[in-house]
Design a protein around this motif. Structure first.
Motif, PDB file in Angstrom:
ATOM      1  N   VAL A   1     -10.195   4.269  -0.985  1.00  0.00           N
ATOM      2  CA  VAL A   1      -9.014   5.057  -1.365  1.00  0.00           C
ATOM      3  C   VAL A   1      -9.472   6.400  -1.929  1.00  0.00           C
ATOM      4  O   VAL A   1      -8.978   7.456  -1.529  1.00  0.00           O
ATOM      5  CB  VAL A   1      -8.126   4.305  -2.378  1.00  0.00           C
ATOM      6  CG1 VAL A   1      -7.120   5.244  -3.041  1.00  0.00           C
ATOM      7  CG2 VAL A   1      -7.399   3.153  -1.696  1.00  0.00           C
TER       8      VAL A   1
ATOM      9  N   HIS B   1      -1.264   4.606  -5.457  1.00  0.00           N
ATOM     10  CA  HIS B   1      -1.770   5.780  -6.172  1.00  0.00           C
ATOM     11  C   HIS B   1      -0.580   6.638  -6.568  1.00  0.00           C
ATOM     12  O   HIS B   1       0.295   6.900  -5.755  1.00  0.00           O
ATOM     13  CB  HIS B   1      -2.718   6.588  -5.277  1.00  0.00           C
ATOM     14  CG  HIS B   1      -3.601   7.516  -6.042  1.00  0.00           C
ATOM     15  ND1 HIS B   1      -3.131   8.516  -6.865  1.00  0.00           N
ATOM     16  CD2 HIS B   1      -4.953   7.585  -6.109  1.00  0.00           C
ATOM     17  CE1 HIS B   1      -4.143   9.163  -7.400  1.00  0.00           C
ATOM     18  NE2 HIS B   1      -5.267   8.619  -6.963  1.00  0.00           N
TER      19      HIS B   1
ATOM     20  N   ILE C   1      -3.348   5.619   3.058  1.00  0.00           N
ATOM     21  CA  ILE C   1      -3.575   4.528   2.110  1.00  0.00           C
ATOM     22  C   ILE C   1      -3.264   3.178   2.767  1.00  0.00           C
ATOM     23  O   ILE C   1      -3.938   2.184   2.513  1.00  0.00           O
ATOM     24  CB  ILE C   1      -2.820   4.742   0.774  1.00  0.00           C
ATOM     25  CG1 ILE C   1      -3.476   3.903  -0.335  1.00  0.00           C
ATOM     26  CG2 ILE C   1      -1.337   4.427   0.901  1.00  0.00           C
ATOM     27  CD1 ILE C   1      -2.995   4.251  -1.739  1.00  0.00           C
TER      28      ILE C   1
ATOM     29  N   VAL D   1      -8.127   8.986   0.981  1.00  0.00           N
ATOM     30  CA  VAL D   1      -6.712   9.315   0.816  1.00  0.00           C
ATOM     31  C   VAL D   1      -6.595  10.754   0.290  1.00  0.00           C
ATOM     32  O   VAL D   1      -7.166  11.090  -0.749  1.00  0.00           O
ATOM     33  CB  VAL D   1      -5.999   8.313  -0.112  1.00  0.00           C
ATOM     34  CG1 VAL D   1      -4.526   8.684  -0.278  1.00  0.00           C
ATOM     35  CG2 VAL D   1      -6.118   6.893   0.459  1.00  0.00           C
TER      36      VAL D   1
ATOM     37  N   ALA E   1       0.876  -1.181   0.000  1.00  0.00           N
ATOM     38  CA  ALA E   1       0.000   0.000   0.000  1.00  0.00           C
ATOM     39  C   ALA E   1       0.903   1.217   0.000  1.00  0.00           C
ATOM     40  O   ALA E   1       1.679   1.407   0.936  1.00  0.00           O
ATOM     41  CB  ALA E   1      -0.915  -0.004   1.219  1.00  0.00           C
TER      42      ALA E   1
END
Length: 145
Positions: free
Chosen positions: A119, A84, A64, A123, A9
């Motif tokens: 997410v 991401h 995250i 996030v 992650a």
């Protein structure tokens, strides 16, 4: 397995791929691997997009990981991989990549869907869109994209 496992992650400044996500969750335990790729598209709201740039709050990496852990705790027996991108991205680049491995497809699909939704919701990453007409638009975390 008695709980899910987070295998990766992160917030990434370098390219991420579905292949690395799928490989990360692959396991003899998993009969299903489900993935998601959020790809930079060339349009938004009827306007032509030329590129994007993502910025993250300093807490984004921690958040995250927390999100991935929450999904792993909610979906027993899953293996979770999510990242991401931040920084400048071109049309066609991967912005958000996730994969979930599970014993069965239903659980893998549910967990992957929950992961991506959470997410996007939590996030703190913001998208700056550059349009062909020279205008720029910011899209904040927690808004529809």
């Amino acid at each position: 397995m008695t709980t899910g496992e987070v295998v990766h992650a992160a917030v990434a400044a370098t390219p991420i791929t579905p292949e690395e996500a799928h490989a990360g969750v692959d396991s003899p335990h998993c009969g299903a691997v489900v993935g998601f790729s959020g790809v930079v598209r060339d349009h938004d709201g009827g306007r032509s997009v030329t590129s994007l740039s993502y910025s993250a709050h300093p807490s984004a990496e921690r958040v995250i990981r927390e999100v991935a852990g929450e999904i792993a705790a909610r979906h027993d027996g899953t293996r979770i991989w999510v990242a991401h991108r931040i920084g400048p991205l071109a049309i066609g680049d991967q912005a958000l990549v996730a994969a979930v491995g599970a014993a069965h497809r239903g659980e893998a699909f549910r967990a992957c869907s929950d992961l991506v939704d959470l997410v996007k919701e939590r996030v703190p990453i913001w998208k700056e869109q550059f349009f062909a007409d020279g205008t720029v638009e910011w899209v904040g975390a927690g808004t529809e994209q």
